[in-house]
Design an enzyme around this catalytic site. Structure first.
Site, PDB file in Angstrom:
ATOM      1  N   GLU A  71      37.722  -9.621  10.432  1.00  0.00           N
ATOM      2  CA  GLU A  71      36.097  -9.927  11.367  1.00  0.00           C
ATOM      3  C   GLU A  71      36.349 -10.731  12.645  1.00  0.00           C
ATOM      4  O   GLU A  71      37.005 -11.922  12.298  1.00  0.00           O
ATOM      5  CB  GLU A  71      35.023 -10.419  10.332  1.00  0.00           C
TER       6      GLU A  71
ATOM      7  N   HIS B 286      33.669   0.574  13.554  1.00  0.00           N
ATOM      8  CA  HIS B 286      32.020  -0.044  13.618  1.00  0.00           C
ATOM      9  C   HIS B 286      31.943   0.512  15.356  1.00  0.00           C
ATOM     10  O   HIS B 286      32.734  -0.766  15.870  1.00  0.00           O
ATOM     11  CB  HIS B 286      31.423  -1.092  13.582  1.00  0.00           C
TER      12      HIS B 286
ATOM     13  N   GLU C  20      31.787  -2.374  17.936  1.00  0.00           N
ATOM     14  CA  GLU C  20      32.714  -3.488  17.065  1.00  0.00           C
ATOM     15  C   GLU C  20      34.219  -3.040  18.748  1.00  0.00           C
ATOM     16  O   GLU C  20      35.179  -3.191  17.872  1.00  0.00           O
ATOM     17  CB  GLU C  20      33.198  -3.349  15.944  1.00  0.00           C
TER      18      GLU C  20
ATOM     19  N   HIS D  13      37.256  -5.347  12.871  1.00  0.00           N
ATOM     20  CA  HIS D  13      35.748  -5.454  12.836  1.00  0.00           C
ATOM     21  C   HIS D  13      35.361  -6.976  13.693  1.00  0.00           C
ATOM     22  O   HIS D  13      36.595  -7.273  13.499  1.00  0.00           O
ATOM     23  CB  HIS D  13      35.221  -5.289  11.620  1.00  0.00           C
TER      24      HIS D  13
HETATM   25 ZN    ZN Z   1      32.146  -3.894  11.354  1.00  0.00          ZN
END
Ligand code: ZN
Length: 384
Positions: free
Chosen positions: A336, A167, A170, A260
């Protein structure tokens, strides 16, 4: 005259009205061929000493509206140091208020990680004698998709894969990789030296260079969310995943981390394979232990909050770390980091930052070392 612009690497904004510094009206642009948007990055020129009020009008239609609560935008004069500026979410708009000291400055969703810096990272990494870069193939926009190999596959005991920035918005994910590699290349760090002798690391610092340059939040040049492509990737739609999966089949995977940023939660956390049927107790125990050791190594990590197991439903096995974990029968986790601050260890000036992301990356060597030690012990048969 005041102007707002974004015609640069990773820029993203649409100007609705820039005539009044006290009421600058902007929209965030959607990812190409997609409805996702949240990443913004723009320059304001000609505003020194003026109190700016910038309204991002379509914030209520962004991908993660929860992400705006308690969120502060970042700004920078020198494009190097990023600091938080007063921001609030009200009436469906993200309102940023700031009085710039000089004429030219930048505002963004998080500290950007430029394509030039990405190329610098690859070049710097390859200066180290135990690292080489491998071009896996080409993206849809014609960019190289690069893999860094650290260590010697011929003698390594196991293969550790790290993938980041599926992504593209990010950016903290690539900051983390930078810190991870910095420690791994540090010859004065005995842990790093031992790990790079015993393991081989396969690191993809940026899985989505096209989306990164285009200023996307979540998708590649074709508007495809790469983290839902792992079951059935294709060269037409998701070459980035197709090429990495192909390479993984050749090298094998013994441990995998996919990096992420999370828009909503104000903390660092890991989502492992808990709740996925057929995952062995040994793998779940290894993932649990990995998190405990990381939490001891770096107090910016925590285990109290995270995703509920099963929250992704039918999409679960289309996601990178879940697919890799199931397919390669190994611990595979999604790490994350927050766009906001870590609420229990706040930094009012920077919030969660590029620097803290890099330090968290460096800390990953500790749980990796612990995982390797347990693996060696199990394989030598003295586990009881
Ligand atoms: Zn992500």
């Amino acid at each position: 005259m005041l102007t707002v612009s974004c015609a640069f690497d990773a820029g993203n904004i649409e100007v609705v009205d820039q005539r009044n510094p006290a009421d600058i009206q902007l929209n965030i642009r959607k990812d190409h061929q997609s409805d996702f948007f949240q990443w913004f990055f723009y320059r304001v020129q000609g505003a020194a000493g003026q109190q700016l009020r910038m309204r991002l009008l379509n914030a209520d239609q962004a991908a993660y509206v929860d992400g705006w609560e308690d969120y502060q935008a970042v700004a920078s004069y020198d494009r190097e140091h990023w600091f938080r500026v007063p921001t609030r979410y009200e009436n469906g708009e993200l309102v940023i208020e700031h009085q710039p000291e000089t004429n030219s400055l930048y505002y963004a969703y998080f500290a950007p990680y430029s394509y030039e810096r990405h190329l610098d990272l690859l070049a710097w990494a390859e200066q180290h004698s135990n690292c080489r870069s491998v071009r896996l193939g080409q993206t849809l926009d014609g960019r190289d998709l690069d893999l860094l190999v650290v260590g010697n596959p011929a003698v390594a005991k196991a293969a550790v894969w790290v993938t980041a920035r599926q992504h593209p918005g990010e950016t903290m994910a690539e900051w983390l990789v930078e810190g991870f590699l910095e420690r791994l290349f540090d010859n004065d760090d005995a842990q790093a030296r031992r790990l790079s002798q015993q393991l081989v690391f396969f690191v993809v610092p940026n899985m989505n260079p096209d989306g990164s340059v285009r200023g996307h939040l979540r998708t590649n040049a074709a508007g495809v969310n790469l983290n839902r492509e792992w079951m059935t990737p294709s060269m037409e739609q998701s070459p980035e995943v197709y090429l990495v999966r192909q390479q993984m089949a050749q090298t094998g995977v013994d441990l995998h981390l996919d990096i992420h940023g999370d828009e909503a939660l104000p903390c660092n956390f890991i989502a492992g394979q808990e709740g996925i049927p057929d995952t062995s107790a040994a793998i779940l125990a290894a993932e649990q232990r990995f998190q405990e050791v990381l939490m001891t190594a770096n107090p910016d990590f925590q285990m109290e909050r995270g995703y509920e197991p099963g929250v992704f439903g039918e999409e679960t096995l289309t996601m990178c770390s879940n697919w890799v974990g199931q397919h390669h029968n190994c611990p595979a986790m999604t790490l994350e980091m927050p766009f906001k601050d870590y609420d229990l260890q706040p930094d009012p000036v920077q919030g969660w930052s590029a620097g803290r992301s890099a330090k968290l990356g460096a800390s990953l060597l500790d749980p990796i070392a612990d995982w390797l030690q347990n693996r060696d012990r199990t394989e030598s048969g003295d586990a009881c």
